[in-house]
Write a protein that holds these residues in place. Structure first.
Motif: not given
Length: 291
Positions: A7-14, A31-45, A47-50
């Protein structure tokens, strides 16, 4: 497995993490709050990074180019950089400085230098972390080091880079520059500091203060991401100052895309349509202004 929804909120956090005051622990918590779980945050981080593994569009071994590391005099010490030159150049070529993001001189920026060289330029990507020992592999460390640089010396090193390329045997003596993110801001600072710079292309870079605009001699192409509220807040004041002082400039804002939309190693923020259009405008602009 379904691709995670970013989401845009995740991109803004990054963006807050990489450019403002949010540290990595706080970013992951957010990111954990935005994604709903630590596992989801770990998967998305990631993708946000280079992803440096995706950095190579033009191979370093491409026979059309001559590439390699160079050193040259900086403002207060030795500067290091990466030079790319067309292998079959029949004569002298215009030069372009490729200024990195706040991650330092990484494989992606070296690749951009190679892309620029294939367009018919002598392309030099300086390592502005040279005074601190050079760009480290750890991006978080690189960002810390960028933040600790002496601002006056850094601008001086950019001016010295222009001088180096002006005197280089392979160039026409004319130099332009392109920069991304932190490097985009450096383009505006370099335009103020160097009367010899012919042209500057700033991708989503912070603007020069209005009082410094009269010093600018270079033509400017300013490219912004429509969703980049942090950087875009300075556009109107800069535009007015450039207009009032009769400067040669063009502004493009790419709707619906994020800061770093040109960085094709960042899956979440890269936008191919905007990046391709911005690149075509960049090359046309530099070929017209730097000869």
């Amino acid at each position: 497995m379904e691709k995670p929804v970013i989401t845009q909120a995740m991109i803004n956090a990054y963006d807050e993490y990489t450019h403002l005051s949010l540290d990595r622990r706080s970013f992951m918590q957010k990111l954990t709050v935005l994604t709903g779980s630590a596992a989801s945050a770990a998967a998305i981080a990631p993708l946000l990074a280079a992803n440096s593994a995706k950095a190579e569009i033009v191979a370093e071994t491409d026979a059309r180019l001559k590439v390699g590391d160079v050193t040259y005099p900086g403002a207060g010490g030795e500067m290091k950089g990466y030079l790319a030159v067309p292998a079959d150049a029949a004569g002298k070529l215009p030069a372009v400085i490729v200024i990195h993001e706040n991650r330092g001189l990484n494989p992606h920026i070296k690749d951009v230098a190679r892309r620029m060289a294939l367009e018919g330029f002598v392309a030099l990507a300086p390592d502005f972390l040279s005074p601190a020992g050079g760009t480290p592999a750890d991006e978080d460390k690189a960002r810390e080091m960028i933040g600790a640089l002496d601002g006056t010396q850094t601008v001086g090193n950019a001016v010295a880079t222009v001088a180096f390329l002006e005197a280089h045997d392979a160039t026409t003596g004319n130099a332009g520059a392109i920069g991304f993110c932190w490097g985009g801001g450096m383009i505006n600072k370099l335009a103020v500091a160097s009367p010899d710079l012919k042209a500057g292309v700033a991708y989503y870079g912070s603007q020069a203060p209005a009082e410094d605009v009269p010093k600018i001699k270079a033509a400017l192409l300013l490219q912004y991401a429509g969703l980049d509220d942090r950087i875009n807040a300075g556009i109107e004041a800069y535009k007015k100052a450039l207009t009032d002082n009769g400067k040669d400039f063009t502004i493009h804002i790419y709707d619906g895309v994020n800061h770093a939309f040109n960085n094709d190693t960042s899956a979440a923020r890269y936008d191919k349509t905007a990046a391709d259009l911005a690149w075509s405008r960049t090359i046309a602009f530099l070929k017209a202004k730097v000869v």
